[in-house]
Design an enzyme around this catalytic site. Structure first.
Site, PDB file in Angstrom:
ATOM      1  N   HIS A  39      16.211  47.017  86.725  1.00 57.34           N
ATOM      2  CA  HIS A  39      17.672  46.976  86.846  1.00 57.34           C
ATOM      3  C   HIS A  39      18.089  48.313  87.470  1.00 57.34           C
ATOM      4  O   HIS A  39      17.416  49.331  87.261  1.00 57.34           O
ATOM      5  CB  HIS A  39      18.236  46.848  85.428  1.00 57.34           C
ATOM      6  CG  HIS A  39      19.718  46.634  85.343  1.00 57.34           C
ATOM      7  ND1 HIS A  39      20.627  47.651  85.538  1.00 57.34           N
ATOM      8  CD2 HIS A  39      20.443  45.525  85.061  1.00 57.34           C
ATOM      9  CE1 HIS A  39      21.848  47.172  85.374  1.00 57.34           C
ATOM     10  NE2 HIS A  39      21.767  45.886  85.096  1.00 57.34           N
TER      11      HIS A  39
ATOM     12  N   ASP B  42      13.022  50.344  79.163  1.00 55.12           N
ATOM     13  CA  ASP B  42      14.336  49.702  79.143  1.00 55.12           C
ATOM     14  C   ASP B  42      14.189  48.386  78.374  1.00 55.12           C
ATOM     15  O   ASP B  42      13.599  47.431  78.875  1.00 55.12           O
ATOM     16  CB  ASP B  42      14.792  49.451  80.594  1.00 55.12           C
ATOM     17  CG  ASP B  42      16.092  48.665  80.663  1.00 55.12           C
ATOM     18  OD1 ASP B  42      16.621  48.278  79.601  1.00 55.12           O
ATOM     19  OD2 ASP B  42      16.566  48.419  81.787  1.00 55.12           O
TER      20      ASP B  42
ATOM     21  N   GLN C  65      16.934  43.818  77.572  1.00 53.08           N
ATOM     22  CA  GLN C  65      16.833  42.353  77.501  1.00 53.08           C
ATOM     23  C   GLN C  65      15.920  41.890  76.367  1.00 53.08           C
ATOM     24  O   GLN C  65      15.673  40.692  76.242  1.00 53.08           O
ATOM     25  CB  GLN C  65      16.313  41.781  78.837  1.00 53.08           C
ATOM     26  CG  GLN C  65      17.240  41.986  80.027  1.00 53.08           C
ATOM     27  CD  GLN C  65      18.515  41.163  79.947  1.00 53.08           C
ATOM     28  OE1 GLN C  65      18.637  40.233  79.132  1.00 53.08           O
ATOM     29  NE2 GLN C  65      19.487  41.483  80.780  1.00 53.08           N
TER      30      GLN C  65
ATOM     31  N   LYS D  96      24.290  43.249  74.577  1.00 55.87           N
ATOM     32  CA  LYS D  96      23.395  42.187  75.028  1.00 55.87           C
ATOM     33  C   LYS D  96      22.679  41.506  73.857  1.00 55.87           C
ATOM     34  O   LYS D  96      21.881  40.609  74.052  1.00 55.87           O
ATOM     35  CB  LYS D  96      22.373  42.738  76.019  1.00 55.87           C
ATOM     36  CG  LYS D  96      22.998  43.102  77.374  1.00 55.87           C
ATOM     37  CD  LYS D  96      21.917  43.304  78.428  1.00 55.87           C
ATOM     38  CE  LYS D  96      22.395  44.111  79.610  1.00 55.87           C
ATOM     39  NZ  LYS D  96      23.312  43.384  80.496  1.00 55.87           N
TER      40      LYS D  96
ATOM     41  N   CYS E 114      22.260  43.396  89.755  1.00 58.89           N
ATOM     42  CA  CYS E 114      21.938  44.820  89.670  1.00 58.89           C
ATOM     43  C   CYS E 114      20.452  45.075  89.863  1.00 58.89           C
ATOM     44  O   CYS E 114      19.870  45.946  89.193  1.00 58.89           O
ATOM     45  CB  CYS E 114      22.413  45.435  88.347  1.00 58.89           C
ATOM     46  SG  CYS E 114      24.185  45.335  88.137  1.00 58.89           S
TER      47      CYS E 114
END
Lengths: 411, 173
Positions: free
Chosen positions: A125, A202, A205, A228, A368
């Site tokens: 991302h 990261d 998600q 999220k 993104c």
């Protein structure tokens, strides 16, 4: 209501007030959870309750409200820490996952010298790409990008080509927000750490979408955002090993992050508060534990199983649509709860507009992740992403809508 | 045709026709100016090439990667501005912008096939798709006049002053 799948009770939909609304005269079909999840009532009410009953600034007032606000704020840190299997001092509260990544890229900069390299991947991302690119430009550092295979996975066979002792930072996503790919991050981070590189994951998600302990990523740092995973907007986290956080410089100066301020010099507050200058989003922090409780009530195993079931169902249905290009791994157990696709007959923006008329919200665009889209050879894709409340019936509605959009463009 | 109400109003046959067989797709060999426009939020891109004969735009090349709205708008642009003066082209762009923002059709400017894009006004998030080729044209023309290279034009985050769509271009001489 028919059961969602075998794993999550369909009654869960009733916990999301927004899902009862109509869009363009049709019942909303929300398939954009990867952009932001909808909020359960408990989260909405917890945020409102903070403003109704406990609103005050944190770590300052010696009055009752100030104490309550501080307890709620620190309670969020404690609950998050427990959730991820770490100590509270390992959790820093940020404004977003993006802010957390920028903090790391800035705050680690003093460890790097020209000639060093930072390794990211082609599926990042922009939040886990641009801050590193900015750092590379500022410091004369090489930015290396691990490629993605045609199958939509990281090309780990080539990892050695990219990962050597010049690499001082490795930043990789746990789950791709476009391909859905679940990366074997521990394999990458453990190799990178053995070479002495800082490892940053990261997990935007993945947190709240599967059982996840910080330790299993074998990383130095991880980031994620509350919004999220059914939590409020304006709240992200940087979680790290104590020794790593101790070596990270604060980037924002101001109130809250200091120990002692003199005209000549200032000393920092301890970790994690030294990374939390300024008034934070206390209301969001007060509400996030409600999201974690909500997920624990369902069970993160069940949440994960539900997303796998839905992804499998969506893949099967989308594969049956002639000519559709579907990205990412074939096996739903190796994916997060989303599917991106491209219809050569209907541009993603046109498809999104048409689906919106049917009350169906998908994401169309580059999500993104422009470098990844360049790799895929398209400027934009369509993405359907799923939440605990998503039903197979909603995926059927998506397929019907997709066929409907083709009719518009048929000769 | 579908039965989606406003959708049929958006994707009129004339738009789909331009989308399927865009005009001006042949790249110019020796353009006087080449400008790029982008729609950063969704990734639409258009490359516009112009050749001038004095104040007249003598040739137009439009290479668009994007949705049906932006590609058809670019195709209509190629149809409409070739052979027109810069001032005439700017008046078409301005009239088109007005229409997209719900104003009445101008009586003194012939919008040609662009009239079919009127339906976009009911889809505010798509207005930027429709205007992309036109803001790119306006910046290309301004760049040519100022003797500078065109800068990449973006439809995002432009304040009123910076937005080429809001710049006034008057006819030369």
């Amino acid at each position: 209501m028919k059961p969602v799948t075998g794993t999550v009770d369909a009654a869960v939909r009733e916990r999301f007030p927004l899902l009862t609304r109509q869009v363009n005269g049709r019942p909303l079909v929300y398939l954009d959870s990867a952009a932001t999840s909808q909020k359960p009532s408990a989260v909405i009410e917890a945020e409102a309750a903070f403003y109704r009953t406990s609103n005050a600034n944190v770590h300052r007032g010696l009055h009752t409200l100030g104490d309550e606000a501080t307890r709620l704020y620190e309670g969020c840190r404690d609950t998050t820490a427990r959730w991820l299997g770490v100590e509270s001092a390992q959790v820093t509260i940020q404004r977003s996952a993006t802010a957390a990544l920028n903090l790391v890229a800035r705050g680690w900069e003093h460890h790097l010298v020209p000639g060093d390299a930072v390794l990211v991947t082609e599926m990042e991302h922009h939040a886990n790409f641009v801050p590193w690119q900015m750092l590379a430009k500022r410091r004369g550092i090489e930015l290396r990008v691990l490629p993605v295979t045609d199958g939509g996975e990281l090309d780990l066979a080539r990892l050695d080509e990219f990962l050597d002792d010049r690499v001082k930072v490795v930043a990789v996503t746990h789950v791709s927000n476009v391909l859905g790919t679940v990366n074997p991050v521990a394999e990458i981070t453990s190799r990178a750490r053995s070479l002495g590189a800082l490892t940053v994951v990261d997990a935007a998600q993945s947190v709240g979408h599967r059982p996840l302990a910080f330790a299993e990523l074998e990383a130095d740092l991880m980031v994620f955002s509350a919004h999220k995973c059914y939590g409020p907007m304006g709240l992200g986290f940087l979680v790290g090993r104590a020794e790593t956080l101790a070596n990270l410089e604060p980037v924002e100066g101001g109130g809250e992050m200091i120990e002692w301020v003199r005209l000549e010099e200032t000393t920092w507050a301890d970790v994690p508060h030294r990374f939390e200058a300024g008034t934070p989003n206390v209301a969001a922090a007060a509400a996030f534990p409600a999201a974690m409780e909500f997920l624990e009530e369902i069970g993160l195993d069940a949440v994960r199983a539900h997303e796998v079931d839905l992804t499998g169902y969506a893949l099967e249905k989308l594969r049956a649509v002639d000519g559709l290009v579907i990205y990412g791994p074939d096996d739903p157990t190796r994916r997060g709860g989303l599917v991106s696709f491209h219809d050569p007959q209907v541009h993603p923006h046109d498809m999104s507009t048409i689906l919106d008329q049917l009350g169906i919200a998908i994401r169309a665009g580059h999500h993104c992740a422009q470098p990844l889209h360049r790799r895929l050879g398209v400027v934009a894709t369509s993405r359907a992403s799923f939440g605990v409340h998503t039903t197979t019936g909603e995926i059927d509605a998506l397929i019907d809508g997709l066929l409907e959009s083709r009719k518009v463009f048929a000769l | 045709m579908s039965t989606l109400g406003p959708i049929d109003d958006l994707y009129r046959e004339v738009i789909l026709d331009h989308h399927r067989s865009p005009r001006g797709r042949e790249p110019l060999t020796d353009p006087d100016v080449e400008a790029e426009g982008k729609n950063p939020s969704c990734g639409d891109e258009v490359t516009l090439q112009l050749k001038f004969d004095g104040e007249t735009i003598s040739q137009v090349g439009v290479l668009a990667h994007g949705c049906a709205i932006s590609t058809s708008s670019g195709s209509m642009l190629a149809d409409l501005v070739e052979g027109r003066t810069v001032g005439e082209a700017a008046r078409i762009a301005e009239a088109f912008r007005q229409v997209l923002h719900g104003k009445k059709f101008p009586t003194d400017v012939d919008l040609g096939d662009l009239e079919a894009l009127e339906g976009v006004q009911k889809f505010p998030v798509r207005i930027k798709c429709a205007v992309l080729p036109w803001v790119t044209l306006l910046d290309a023309v301004l760049a040519q006049r100022a003797g500078r290279d065109p800068r990449p034009v973006s439809t995002e985050g432009l304040g009123d002053d910076a937005n080429p769509m809001n710049m006034k271009i008057t006819e030369g001489q």
